[in-house]
Design a protein around this motif. Structure first.
Motif, PDB file in Angstrom:
ATOM      1  N   ALA A  89       0.877  -1.165   0.000  1.00 51.91           N
ATOM      2  CA  ALA A  89       0.000   0.000   0.000  1.00 51.91           C
ATOM      3  C   ALA A  89       0.914   1.214   0.000  1.00 51.91           C
ATOM      4  N   VAL A  90       1.474   1.479  -1.175  1.00 51.61           N
ATOM      5  CA  VAL A  90       2.397   2.606  -1.304  1.00 51.61           C
ATOM      6  C   VAL A  90       1.599   3.902  -1.390  1.00 51.61           C
ATOM      7  N   GLY A  91       0.412   3.817  -2.009  1.00 48.07           N
ATOM      8  CA  GLY A  91      -0.493   4.971  -2.025  1.00 48.07           C
ATOM      9  C   GLY A  91      -0.213   5.977  -3.131  1.00 48.07           C
ATOM     10  N   LEU A  92       0.391   5.491  -4.246  1.00 47.92           N
ATOM     11  CA  LEU A  92       0.577   6.328  -5.436  1.00 47.92           C
ATOM     12  C   LEU A  92       1.291   7.655  -5.203  1.00 47.92           C
ATOM     13  N   ASN A 146      -5.341   0.983  -3.109  1.00 48.52           N
ATOM     14  CA  ASN A 146      -4.705   1.506  -1.894  1.00 48.52           C
ATOM     15  C   ASN A 146      -5.005   2.964  -1.595  1.00 48.52           C
ATOM     16  N   VAL A 147      -5.900   3.547  -2.352  1.00 54.34           N
ATOM     17  CA  VAL A 147      -6.252   4.934  -2.074  1.00 54.34           C
ATOM     18  C   VAL A 147      -7.765   5.076  -1.863  1.00 54.34           C
ATOM     19  N   GLU A 148      -8.392   3.948  -1.473  1.00 58.57           N
ATOM     20  CA  GLU A 148      -9.848   3.948  -1.307  1.00 58.57           C
ATOM     21  C   GLU A 148     -10.314   4.877  -0.189  1.00 58.57           C
ATOM     22  N   ASP A 149      -9.498   4.958   0.882  1.00 55.50           N
ATOM     23  CA  ASP A 149      -9.881   5.834   1.998  1.00 55.50           C
ATOM     24  C   ASP A 149      -9.989   7.281   1.535  1.00 55.50           C
ATOM     25  N   GLN A 150      -9.111   7.623   0.593  1.00 56.48           N
ATOM     26  CA  GLN A 150      -9.045   8.983   0.103  1.00 56.48           C
ATOM     27  C   GLN A 150     -10.088   9.254  -0.979  1.00 56.48           C
ATOM     28  N   PHE A 151     -10.238   8.295  -1.904  1.00 54.55           N
ATOM     29  CA  PHE A 151     -11.015   8.592  -3.115  1.00 54.55           C
ATOM     30  C   PHE A 151     -12.210   7.664  -3.356  1.00 54.55           C
TER      31      PHE A 151
END
Lengths: 305, 273
Positions: A70-73, A131-136
């Protein structure tokens, strides 16, 4: 000597092995080093219009059976891409696939428009990062109409540059989603991003290991699941496929191609077999072709159907 | 021996205050790291960062940490018995041959991985000149422990002259190279200092191995965050110890490093210590 070259969306790759996005793709020098190590082409880390922060460490780790990340782009934005990726594309004899990312649909359209300054040969739309579901929120690749709408809008600005859309394996209607992307103008499908997200808990600390708690899962144990996804996509669409996921050896790559992939994405394999995995795999593919009397590798694409 | 790639939770067995800014954390675990290798140290719910081992005898290993930011501040709050995660050992390590005359040049906390090579240097019957430098006397690391080894000439220097010679490690290095026949220089410390060490080594035609530090995510050569221009060499896997001949062609060396988004950050006019 068999011909391992592949024509993908009008671009010639000297072999079917393509570095997957997110691996060794932070700098142009690193991508060049991957090409020196035998890759037929490379994909940049996903480029954002503006700098985007990733997650704190731990962002990834591996075991014998799986790899989770989960590097998070993280990315420094378009300015860095102009500094590094543009000269790389101009000087490279091998194809550079430029991956782009965004938080919402407009972000994708904006970066797709701006990215022309680096003269990409192929664009890859990363709408499937888990890995960016929390954000987007849920990746666009998981909802047929969202994926289709994005392809359509990006295609309007991406002009003649072939557009590959990277899909998520975390759906039960992959054929429908791939077909919708094709209908809206996608030139190719990358199947696909990591599985999950998954969760690993440390039992001594009693906490998740990854800082983001959950992460995308890849690695050798998942290969049959990816091969099936590629099989399904190949059955549904006519546009070419990059088959990515669980590929460690030349034999794995051949299997993926027989399921329908024209190119094969290699990422986690760098963890298992180091950076020269590309030249090792090329040799394995070449040996298999010799043994099997295959003169032109392109002839095996979809051969298992 | 294969490295641990999923964090292994270990208890801190002992903590030693080296000085106001530097602590050594002791772990009882057969890590079997080679001198110059590093581990990724995980503080749950905080972050994970690379640290060289400063000692490893196959039963216990140490890491020696300079307090520089939030992560190390949190690490400094930990007590004996607290748990952290460890992955590794990673990287290549220093390469020593028998009967060599070595000069080790350590600036500040950079003396930690050099200290870890002393046992092997002794086993290989090497003669060592150890240049130990810091800004001020309080910050000199491992002075007594280094002295306890035989066959070592210790040269202490401080920027302010509060202990040993007043001046920089690189001045002492030059003098040693003028006076003695040296086979190999090993160095770790601020990169601006190492850049100077590298130049001196070329000037005097002496081989050198230098230990680089970069922002890392994976530690095992897959993320690409610590790669160097223009070769694409990975500090975590192809390094962190590089031969001077290789660094000659590295644009980043002494010039810039990269942050977690891959953006270049230029080394400031940071003082050699």
């Amino acid at each position: 000597m068999s011909d391992l070259s592949i024509n993908f969306c009008g671009v010639k790759f000297r072999n079917p092995l393509v570095l997957a996005s997110g691996i060794l793709g932070v700098t142009a020098s690193s991508l060049k080093n991957v090409i020196r190590n035998g890759a037929g082409g490379v994909t940049t880390k996903s480029i954002w219009l503006n700098p985007h922060k990733g997650h704190p460490n731990p962002t990834m780790f591996g075991t014998e059976h799986y790899f989770i990340n989960a590097v998070g782009l993280p990315d420094a934005g378009i300015e860095k891409a102009i500094d590094e990726i543009k000269p790389l594309i101009e000087s490279s004899e091998d194809p550079i696939i430029v991956s782009i990312a965004g938080g919402n649909k407009q972000d994708f359209v904006d970066i797709a428009e701006k990215i022309h300054v680096v003269n990409p040969q192929i664009l890859e739309l990363n709408i499937s990062c888990p890995n960016v579901e929390d954000q987007f929120g849920r990746p666009f690749a998981c909802v047929t109409v969202d994926a289709g709408e994005l392809v359509k809008r990006v295609k309007e600005v991406s002009k003649n540059v072939p557009l590959v859309v990277k899909l998520s394996p975390n759906v039960n209607n992959i054929a429908e989603i791939a077909l919708e992307c094709e209908k809206q103008g996608a030139d190719g499908i990358n199947m696909g991003n990591t599985f999950g997200p998954g969760l690993v808990i440390d039992i001594d600390i009693r906490k998740p290991v990854l800082h983001n708690k959950v992460g995308g899962v890849s690695g050798p144990g998942l290969k049959p699941l990816y091969v099936k996804k590629v099989w399904d996509v190949y059955s549904a669409v006519k546009i070419p496929i990059i088959g990515t996921g669980g590929i460690l050896t030349g034999e794995d790559a051949i299997e993926m191609m027989m399921a329908g992939a024209s190119l094969v994405g290699v990422g986690t394999a760098v963890y298992y077999r180091d950076i020269d995995v590309f030249s090792k795999m090329v040799k394995e593919i070449s040996d298999w072709c010799e043994r099997s009397g295959v003169e032109n590798l392109e002839e095996i694409v979809g051969a298992a159907h | 021996m294969k490295s641990i790639d999923k964090p292994k939770v270990l208890q801190i067995k002992d903590i030693r205050n080296e000085n106001e800014f530097i602590k050594t954390f002791v772990f009882e675990y057969p890590l079997n790291s080679k001198p110059g290798q590093f581990v990724m140290l995980w503080l749950p719910e905080m972050d994970e960062k690379p640290f060289s081992t400063s000692y490893d005898d196959g039963k216990e290993f140490w890491i020696t940490v300079f307090k520089v930011g939030k992560f190390t501040e949190k690490l400094f709050d930990l007590k004996v018995g607290d748990q952290v995660g460890i992955r590794g050992p990673y990287g290549n390590g220093f390469k020593l041959k028998v009967n060599q005359h070595l000069v080790m040049v350590g600036g500040g906390c950079g003396s930690a991985p050099l200290f870890s090579t002393l046992r092997e240097a002794k086993e290989k019957n090497c003669k060592v000149d150890f240049v130990l430098g810091a800004r001020t006397s309080d910050l000199l690391l491992f002075q007594k422990r280094i002295k306890d080894f035989d066959n070592i000439d210790l040269h202490v220097c401080t920027d302010d002259g509060s202990e040993g010679e007043k001046g920089f490690t690189t001045d002492v290095l030059k003098r040693i190279l003028d006076e003695k026949i040296v086979d190999m220089i090993l160095s770790c410390g601020p990169e601006v200092m190492m850049k100077k060490v590298s130049e001196i080594a070329f000037e005097k035609s002496v081989k050198a191995q230098l230990s680089l530090e970069r922002y890392m995510k994976c530690g095992f050569g897959i993320c690409g965050n610590c790669t160097l221009d223009p070769t694409g060499l990975r500090v975590c896997k192809d390094g962190p110890i590089f031969d001077n001949e290789i660094l000659k062609n590295v644009a980043d060396f002494g010039a810039y490093h990269r942050d977690s988004e891959g953006k270049k950050e230029w080394f400031g006019a940071c003082k050699v210590r």
